[in-house]
Design an enzyme around this catalytic site. Structure first.
Site, PDB file in Angstrom:
ATOM      1  N   ARG A   1      -1.441  -9.269 -20.829  1.00  0.00           N
ATOM      2  CA  ARG A   1      -2.380  -8.980 -21.932  1.00  0.00           C
ATOM      3  C   ARG A   1      -1.793  -8.013 -22.947  1.00  0.00           C
ATOM      4  O   ARG A   1      -2.331  -7.880 -24.042  1.00  0.00           O
ATOM      5  CB  ARG A   1      -3.730  -8.394 -21.508  1.00  0.00           C
TER       6      ARG A   1
ATOM      7  N   PRO B   1       0.825  -1.223   0.000  1.00  0.00           N
ATOM      8  CA  PRO B   1       0.000   0.000   0.000  1.00  0.00           C
ATOM      9  C   PRO B   1       0.858   1.271   0.000  1.00  0.00           C
ATOM     10  O   PRO B   1       0.354   2.346  -0.294  1.00  0.00           O
ATOM     11  CB  PRO B   1      -0.817  -0.109   1.288  1.00  0.00           C
TER      12      PRO B   1
ATOM     13  N   GLU C   1       2.931  -6.869   8.443  1.00  0.00           N
ATOM     14  CA  GLU C   1       2.937  -5.398   8.344  1.00  0.00           C
ATOM     15  C   GLU C   1       3.827  -4.925   7.191  1.00  0.00           C
ATOM     16  O   GLU C   1       3.901  -3.731   6.917  1.00  0.00           O
ATOM     17  CB  GLU C   1       3.401  -4.762   9.671  1.00  0.00           C
TER      18      GLU C   1
ATOM     19  N   ASP D   1      -9.350  -1.055 -25.190  1.00  0.00           N
ATOM     20  CA  ASP D   1      -9.691  -1.231 -23.785  1.00  0.00           C
ATOM     21  C   ASP D   1      -9.694   0.099 -23.062  1.00  0.00           C
ATOM     22  O   ASP D   1      -8.947   1.012 -23.379  1.00  0.00           O
ATOM     23  CB  ASP D   1      -8.682  -2.152 -23.086  1.00  0.00           C
TER      24      ASP D   1
END
Ligand code: JAH
Length: 248
Positions: free
Chosen positions: A154, A89, A116, A169
């Site tokens: 992809r 994160p 963590e 896309d």
């Protein structure tokens, strides 16, 4: 293209690679994904991958030694990856532009965080970049690693059958996608917009472009700042803004 993934849950990664476009790409030899169980690089009899944080506080921290040993093994057995990623994160945003950058690399390794996070020294020792797939907390980086492998794979020629659909896309164009419909022409009391049944290809294109702009304006207006808009787009966007200010 080669991927190496280091994780304490190798079966989670294998399960995520077992079906669909990525599985087929793997079978066809277009991508080579090696999954490494971090516990195989532990040295103690408990096979510990985590320890308590220096300075105290809640949770556990991933020990540096198994991670660095895993990277050393990858370098010996598979060659030095061009990019070393840690999913976290705290990372910078993983975007379609980042997927495009990675798709040009011959070899990418991903270390999946747990607990963590990992001992900060690992990042500099293996020269890793931290990347985040979005602003939410997962239980670990495995799902984020699967997202990265999918988005990058992809973009490799041949992985997705229809090259045109990849180019069109969402995000490749910088806008959200337009609404899609298939048969029947009426369902649940709702009709497919007449223009899509009309066979007027120029009108269909214009309707789709306007619908994509409308959705983007409603849901992700910040994308319009970076989107490359031609003269027609800017006219359609003005039209939409006028329609909206008129109706409220
Ligand atoms: C959570 C280690 N940006 C997505 C993401 C990636 C990794 C993690 N969370 C969210 C994570 C706990 C421990 C990594």
């Amino acid at each position: 293209m080669k991927f190496d993934i280091v994780t304490i849950f190798p079966r989670t990664i294998e399960a995520g690679l077992a079906e669909g476009v990525v599985a087929r790409a793997r079978e066809r030899g277009l991508i080579d994904v090696a999954v490494h169980d971090l516990r195989e690089f532990t040295a103690d009899r408990h096979r510990s991958v985590d320890d308590v944080p220096y300075g105290g506080g809640p949770g556990m921290v991933m020990k540096p030694e198994p991670l660095v040993r895993a990277v050393e093994r990858i370098r010996q057995a598979r060659g030095a990856p061009r990019v070393m990623l840690v999913t976290s994160p705290q990372g910078r945003a993983f975007t379609q532009a980042e997927a495009v950058r990675l798709s040009g690399m011959a070899h990418v390794a991903i270390l999946c965080g747990r607990y963590e996070g990992m001992d900060e020294r690992v990042l500099s020792l293996v020269d890793a970049e931290e990347v985040s797939i979005g602003d939410y907390v997962l239980s670990g980086g495995e799902l984020a690693a699967l997202v990265i492998v999918d988005a990058v794979s992809r973009l490799i020629p041949g992985v997705v059958g229809d090259e045109q659909s990849v180019e069109e896309d969402s995000f490749s164009r910088g806008l959200l996608d337009y609404p899609h419909y298939t048969r029947p022409a009426e369902f649940g009391g709702l009709r497919v917009p007449d223009v899509l049944l009309s066979g007027h290809h120029a009108e269909v294109r214009r309707w789709r472009r306007k619908a994509a702009l409308a959705r983007t304006l409603d849901r992700r207006p910040e994308l319009l700042d970076a989107a490359v808009l031609d003269e027609e787009d800017r006219a359609l966007l003005d039209e939409l803004r006028r329609e909206r200010s008129g109706r409220t």
